[in-house]
Motif scaffolding. Structure first.
Motif, PDB file in Angstrom:
ATOM      1  N   VAL A 108     -14.640  17.132  21.121  1.00 45.45           N
ATOM      2  CA  VAL A 108     -16.042  17.199  20.700  1.00 45.45           C
ATOM      3  C   VAL A 108     -16.320  16.131  19.643  1.00 45.45           C
ATOM      4  O   VAL A 108     -17.355  15.454  19.670  1.00 45.45           O
ATOM      5  N   PHE A 109     -15.386  15.939  18.717  1.00 42.24           N
ATOM      6  CA  PHE A 109     -15.536  14.916  17.683  1.00 42.24           C
ATOM      7  C   PHE A 109     -15.602  13.517  18.296  1.00 42.24           C
ATOM      8  O   PHE A 109     -16.462  12.703  17.937  1.00 42.24           O
ATOM      9  N   GLU A 110     -14.702  13.234  19.251  1.00 46.95           N
ATOM     10  CA  GLU A 110     -14.686  11.915  19.881  1.00 46.95           C
ATOM     11  C   GLU A 110     -15.956  11.665  20.688  1.00 46.95           C
ATOM     12  O   GLU A 110     -16.520  10.562  20.652  1.00 46.95           O
ATOM     13  N   ASP A 111     -16.427  12.669  21.414  1.00 46.82           N
ATOM     14  CA  ASP A 111     -17.632  12.505  22.228  1.00 46.82           C
ATOM     15  C   ASP A 111     -18.878  12.313  21.375  1.00 46.82           C
ATOM     16  O   ASP A 111     -19.837  11.659  21.805  1.00 46.82           O
ATOM     17  N   SER A 112     -18.862  12.865  20.158  1.00 43.46           N
ATOM     18  CA  SER A 112     -20.059  12.766  19.314  1.00 43.46           C
ATOM     19  C   SER A 112     -20.357  11.329  18.906  1.00 43.46           C
ATOM     20  O   SER A 112     -21.501  10.991  18.592  1.00 43.46           O
ATOM     21  N   GLY A 113     -19.343  10.469  18.906  1.00 45.65           N
ATOM     22  CA  GLY A 113     -19.560   9.078  18.506  1.00 45.65           C
ATOM     23  C   GLY A 113     -19.951   8.156  19.635  1.00 45.65           C
ATOM     24  O   GLY A 113     -20.236   6.978  19.402  1.00 45.65           O
ATOM     25  N   LEU A 125      -4.644  24.038  22.073  1.00 45.44           N
ATOM     26  CA  LEU A 125      -5.751  23.729  22.975  1.00 45.44           C
ATOM     27  C   LEU A 125      -7.086  23.790  22.258  1.00 45.44           C
ATOM     28  O   LEU A 125      -7.979  22.954  22.496  1.00 45.44           O
ATOM     29  N   LEU A 126      -7.262  24.752  21.367  1.00 42.92           N
ATOM     30  CA  LEU A 126      -8.506  24.834  20.600  1.00 42.92           C
ATOM     31  C   LEU A 126      -8.672  23.603  19.705  1.00 42.92           C
ATOM     32  O   LEU A 126      -9.775  23.063  19.569  1.00 42.92           O
ATOM     33  N   GLY A 127      -7.575  23.151  19.105  1.00 43.91           N
ATOM     34  CA  GLY A 127      -7.644  21.941  18.290  1.00 43.91           C
ATOM     35  C   GLY A 127      -7.974  20.717  19.122  1.00 43.91           C
ATOM     36  O   GLY A 127      -8.767  19.865  18.699  1.00 43.91           O
ATOM     37  N   ARG A 128      -7.377  20.640  20.343  1.00 44.28           N
ATOM     38  CA  ARG A 128      -7.670  19.499  21.223  1.00 44.28           C
ATOM     39  C   ARG A 128      -9.128  19.518  21.662  1.00 44.28           C
ATOM     40  O   ARG A 128      -9.753  18.458  21.789  1.00 44.28           O
ATOM     41  N   PRO A 173     -33.557   5.143  27.440  1.00 48.83           N
ATOM     42  CA  PRO A 173     -33.037   4.547  26.206  1.00 48.83           C
ATOM     43  C   PRO A 173     -31.697   5.160  25.822  1.00 48.83           C
ATOM     44  O   PRO A 173     -31.435   6.335  26.074  1.00 48.83           O
ATOM     45  N   VAL A 174     -30.848   4.355  25.222  1.00 48.67           N
ATOM     46  CA  VAL A 174     -29.533   4.808  24.767  1.00 48.67           C
ATOM     47  C   VAL A 174     -29.487   4.713  23.249  1.00 48.67           C
ATOM     48  O   VAL A 174     -29.902   3.707  22.667  1.00 48.67           O
ATOM     49  N   VAL A 175     -29.019   5.778  22.618  1.00 49.97           N
ATOM     50  CA  VAL A 175     -28.884   5.783  21.157  1.00 49.97           C
ATOM     51  C   VAL A 175     -27.415   5.942  20.808  1.00 49.97           C
ATOM     52  O   VAL A 175     -26.635   6.522  21.562  1.00 49.97           O
ATOM     53  N   GLY A 176     -27.039   5.392  19.667  1.00 54.53           N
ATOM     54  CA  GLY A 176     -25.660   5.515  19.220  1.00 54.53           C
ATOM     55  C   GLY A 176     -25.344   6.924  18.773  1.00 54.53           C
ATOM     56  O   GLY A 176     -26.199   7.633  18.234  1.00 54.53           O
ATOM     57  N   GLY A 177     -24.117   7.345  19.016  1.00 55.88           N
ATOM     58  CA  GLY A 177     -23.696   8.679  18.610  1.00 55.88           C
ATOM     59  C   GLY A 177     -23.400   8.737  17.116  1.00 55.88           C
ATOM     60  O   GLY A 177     -23.122   7.728  16.474  1.00 55.88           O
ATOM     61  N   GLU A 178     -23.441   9.943  16.573  1.00 58.11           N
ATOM     62  CA  GLU A 178     -23.121  10.166  15.162  1.00 58.11           C
ATOM     63  C   GLU A 178     -21.921  11.097  15.095  1.00 58.11           C
ATOM     64  O   GLU A 178     -21.964  12.229  15.590  1.00 58.11           O
ATOM     65  N   LEU A 179     -20.829  10.621  14.518  1.00 59.76           N
ATOM     66  CA  LEU A 179     -19.597  11.397  14.478  1.00 59.76           C
ATOM     67  C   LEU A 179     -19.791  12.705  13.717  1.00 59.76           C
ATOM     68  O   LEU A 179     -20.351  12.710  12.617  1.00 59.76           O
ATOM     69  N   THR A 180     -19.365  13.796  14.324  1.00 59.47           N
ATOM     70  CA  THR A 180     -19.444  15.106  13.669  1.00 59.47           C
ATOM     71  C   THR A 180     -18.087  15.414  13.048  1.00 59.47           C
ATOM     72  O   THR A 180     -17.204  15.981  13.696  1.00 59.47           O
TER      73      THR A 180
END
Length: 261
Positions: A34-39, A26-29, A208-215
């Motif tokens: 968080v990684f997917e949402d960052s983009g 669950l911690l990995g998921r 305004p909408v800005v593009g996400g940056e993958l973490t």
């Protein structure tokens, strides 16, 4: 072997391992989410409003940083030049849901600024062209706030491309408005008033909408948690194997086994 696996000391190990596995997975998921949402694109922080004159130029285009910015404007509405923009929902964003149900008109009225230039303003939205709120144009000096939007192309939407009644247009096109308001100095784009003027329905205009940056760091964290889960299984296997081997060795050297031999 079965008796060894279900012995009290190993049952506790089984339960602990299962709990650790569920927690690490669950911690990995969570870190992967968080990684997917960052983009994903997200709304930018709204800067403080500025005068529309600083962002909307006469006879020019609009810088990307000006799109959807909050602006203020002061001037006098020119009621004689007011237009209705046909086939529009009460939003400048991509329409969703039942578009036909939401179709109506943007009330587009130019605001004459102190320097004599015109700034097109969407004062609000009405369902029908004969709504009394259309004619309720504020008189005298007016101050307003809203979001600055870029001009639209004349063929940017589907709808009644031709045959519109007098006083109606299909889009808020700076080029078309220049033809309709000949002799006027027109600033590029248009302002969506917020709040709406009078009893008009407010037109929604998103920030305004800005593009996400993958973490990528979060992706590494997710991998780490899943590696830990694999290591927990590895340790469980070794503990169980050693317990089974130990029980076998004790049974083989017990007095009963010796006597039987």
């Amino acid at each position: 072997m079965f008796r060894t696996l279900v012995s009290p000391r190993l049952l506790g190990l089984h339960v602990l391992t299962i709990g650790v596995l569920i927690g690490f997975i669950l911690l990995g998921r969570w870190q992967l989410g968080v990684f997917e949402d960052s983009g994903k694109p997200h709304a930018a922080t709204d800067p403080a409003p500025v005068g529309v004159e600083t962002l909307a130029q006469v006879g020019g285009s609009m810088a990307s940083e000006a799109l959807s910015r909050r602006v203020t404007a002061t001037g006098v509405y020119d009621a004689k030049l007011q237009l209705l923009v046909a086939d529009r929902p009460p939003s400048t964003d991509a329409p969703g849901g039942n578009v036909a149900r939401d179709e109506g008109f943007w009330v587009l009225t130019p605001l004459r600024l102190a320097d004599g230039t015109l700034m097109p303003v969407v004062r609000g939205w009405v369902k029908t062209a004969d709504d009394p709120a259309v004619a309720a144009i504020p008189g005298g000096q007016t101050s307003l706030s809203g979001r600055l939007r870029p001009a639209q192309g004349t063929d940017s939407v589907q709808g009644r491309a031709e045959g519109l009644p007098a006083g109606q247009v299909q889009t808020v096109s700076t080029g078309e408005l220049l033809n309709l308001w000949q002799g006027e100095k027109l600033r590029y784009g248009f302002v969506v008033a917020d709040p709406a003027s009078g009893s008009l329905t407010a037109v929604k205009s998103s920030p305004p909408v800005v593009g996400g940056e993958l973490t990528w760091r979060n992706l590494a964290y997710a991998a780490n948690w899943w590696i830990f889960a694999g290591f927990a299984v590895f340790m469980w296997f070794h503990f169980v194997r050693d317990a089974v081997r130990g029980d076998k060795a004790r049974r083989s050297t017990s007095p009963e086994m010796v006597l039987e031999g």
